[in-house]
Write an enzyme that holds these catalytic residues in place. Structure first.
Site, PDB file in Angstrom:
ATOM      1  CG  ASN A   6      -7.714   5.392  -8.407  1.00 33.18           C
ATOM      2  OD1 ASN A   6      -8.012   4.447  -9.140  1.00 33.18           O
ATOM      3  ND2 ASN A   6      -6.527   5.498  -7.815  1.00 33.18           N
ATOM      4  CD1 TRP A   7     -14.352   4.057  -8.372  1.00 33.49           C
ATOM      5  CD2 TRP A   7     -15.445   2.443  -9.456  1.00 33.49           C
ATOM      6  NE1 TRP A   7     -15.686   4.321  -8.271  1.00 33.49           N
ATOM      7  CE2 TRP A   7     -16.387   3.340  -8.930  1.00 33.49           C
ATOM      8  CE3 TRP A   7     -15.908   1.349 -10.186  1.00 33.49           C
ATOM      9  CZ2 TRP A   7     -17.757   3.183  -9.098  1.00 33.49           C
ATOM     10  CZ3 TRP A   7     -17.262   1.187 -10.365  1.00 33.49           C
ATOM     11  CH2 TRP A   7     -18.179   2.097  -9.815  1.00 33.49           C
ATOM     12  CE  LYS A   8      -6.747   3.561  -4.608  1.00 36.71           C
ATOM     13  NZ  LYS A   8      -5.991   3.638  -3.370  1.00 36.71           N
ATOM     14  CG  HIS A  94      -1.921   5.589  -7.498  1.00 39.10           C
ATOM     15  ND1 HIS A  94      -1.628   4.809  -6.405  1.00 39.10           N
ATOM     16  CD2 HIS A  94      -3.044   6.279  -7.192  1.00 39.10           C
ATOM     17  CE1 HIS A  94      -2.559   5.024  -5.475  1.00 39.10           C
ATOM     18  NE2 HIS A  94      -3.426   5.914  -5.927  1.00 39.10           N
ATOM     19  CD  GLU A  96      -2.988   1.953  -4.462  1.00 39.38           C
ATOM     20  OE1 GLU A  96      -3.623   1.816  -5.522  1.00 39.38           O
ATOM     21  OE2 GLU A  96      -3.510   2.326  -3.398  1.00 39.38           O
ATOM     22  CD  GLU A 163      -3.631   9.789  -4.506  1.00 36.27           C
ATOM     23  OE1 GLU A 163      -4.849   9.823  -4.327  1.00 36.27           O
ATOM     24  OE2 GLU A 163      -3.043   8.812  -4.991  1.00 36.27           O
ATOM     25  N   GLY A 169      -5.778   4.866   2.025  1.00 35.57           N
ATOM     26  CA  GLY A 169      -6.443   3.685   2.577  1.00 35.57           C
ATOM     27  C   GLY A 169      -6.256   3.480   4.073  1.00 35.57           C
ATOM     28  CB  SER A 206      -8.070   8.591   4.217  1.00 38.47           C
ATOM     29  OG  SER A 206      -7.312   7.408   4.270  1.00 38.47           O
ATOM     30  N   GLY A 227     -10.317   7.329  -3.519  1.00 38.97           N
ATOM     31  CA  GLY A 227     -10.280   5.875  -3.729  1.00 38.97           C
ATOM     32  C   GLY A 227     -11.529   5.228  -3.165  1.00 38.97           C
ATOM     33  N   GLY A 228     -11.378   4.559  -2.015  1.00 36.42           N
ATOM     34  CA  GLY A 228     -12.447   3.768  -1.404  1.00 36.42           C
ATOM     35  C   GLY A 228     -13.809   4.440  -1.388  1.00 36.42           C
TER      36      GLY A 228
HETATM   37  P1  13P Z   1      -8.283   6.161  -0.577  1.00 36.74           P
HETATM   38  O1  13P Z   1      -9.238   7.291  -0.806  1.00 36.74           O
HETATM   39  O2  13P Z   1      -8.953   4.818  -0.569  1.00 36.74           O
HETATM   40  O3  13P Z   1      -7.411   6.416   0.606  1.00 36.74           O
HETATM   41  O4  13P Z   1      -7.322   6.110  -1.860  1.00 36.74           O
HETATM   42  C1  13P Z   1      -6.715   7.266  -2.285  1.00 36.74           C
HETATM   43  C2  13P Z   1      -6.062   7.010  -3.590  1.00 36.74           C
HETATM   44  O5  13P Z   1      -5.102   6.287  -3.680  1.00 36.74           O
HETATM   45  C3  13P Z   1      -6.650   7.654  -4.772  1.00 36.74           C
HETATM   46  O6  13P Z   1      -5.806   7.567  -5.859  1.00 36.74           O
END
Ligand code: 13P
Length: 245
Positions: A6-8, A94, A96, A163, A169, A206, A227-228
């Site tokens: 997930n590149w956000k 999600h 977010e 999640e 994050g 994470s 994510g990251g």
């Molecule tokens: P991180 O891996 O950056 O913590 O993000 C997780 C996430 O929100 C994937 O959807």
């Protein structure tokens, strides 16, 4: 095992270099049983779609509108638009987006429209730190599942991504015993309410090359939503390698 990137709101055309490295890796391990799915921002869907066309890597989007094809919704993208551009998956619910006001009802409508359109769903659920401290995690997860999946029968089309909001994050991951317990709980809720014998539940929050092996030691986990660490090819590949190769 699923490995979903997930590149956000990150990435531009230069990011295709990172994808090239992962394509090479994927081609080299064609026979291994894992799935790599990229969910870049909308602006990169078309170029990613072209680039992965003859590979085993699949494409997903990060959200969609609940209107199935088109309408007066400025700034929105419909499930059928995603499908036409080559997406097979879409992330829905999600945290977010939930924290920006997305409701369970909207999530449910998005899930239903996307399934109708032939997309598979990566449905995110998870408790906040306050809810965890109040010890109402189970209640929250159950509620999110039942409301988000209300009147959807086709669980074969749905991957659940657990999640915990406090893990996203932050570099903090749940203890394996806690994660194991929560994933089992989620699978029980799905089995009891949806007649699905083998729901797939992924973990997100994470995940990185250092903790992947330990997290994957939990038998119940069917993959990761990353994510990251998914933005750098090396990290993404290392997570896969540490987990299954
Ligand atoms: P991180 O891996 O950056 O913590 O993000 C997780 C996430 O929100 C994937 O959807």
């Amino acid at each position: 095992m699923y490995f979903i990137a997930n590149w956000k709101m990150y990435g531009d055309l230069k990011s295709l270099n990172s994808l090239s490295k992962v394509i090479k890796f994927s081609n080299k391990h064609k026979k291994k049983r894992f799935k790599l799915i990229y969910c870049p921002p909308y602006t990169l869907l078309e170029s990613f779609s072209k680039k992965i066309a003859k590979t085993k890597i699949e494409l997903g989007a990060q959200n969609c509108h609940f209107e199935i094809s088109s309408g007066p919704f400025t700034g929105s993208i419909s499930p059928s638009m995603l499908k036409k551009i080559g997406s097979k998956y879409v992330i829905i619910g999600h945290s977010e987006n939930r924290s920006n006001g997305e409701t369970d009802n909207q999530i449910n409508k998005k899930i239903k429209s996307s399934i109708k359109c032939g997309l598979k769903i990566i449905f995110c659920i998870g408790e906040t730190i306050t809810q965890k401290k109040k010890k109402i995690t189970n209640k929250i997860l159950r509620n999110q599942i039942l409301k988000g999946l209300y009147k959807t029968n086709n669980l074969n089309k749905i991957l659940i991504a657990y999640e915990p909001v406090w893990s996203i994050g932050t570099g903090v991951v749940p203890k394996t015993s806690e994660l194991d317990k929560n994933i089992s709980f989620i699978k029980n809720v799905l089995n009891n309410n949806f007649k699905n014998k083998s729901p797939k539940v992924l973990y997100g929050g994470s995940v990185n090359p250092k903790n992947a092996k330990n997290l994957a030691s939990i038998k119940n986990i069917d993959g990761f939503l990353i994510g990251g660490a998914s933005q750098k090819a090396k990290n993404f590949i290392d997570i896969v390698k540490k987990t299954i190769i």
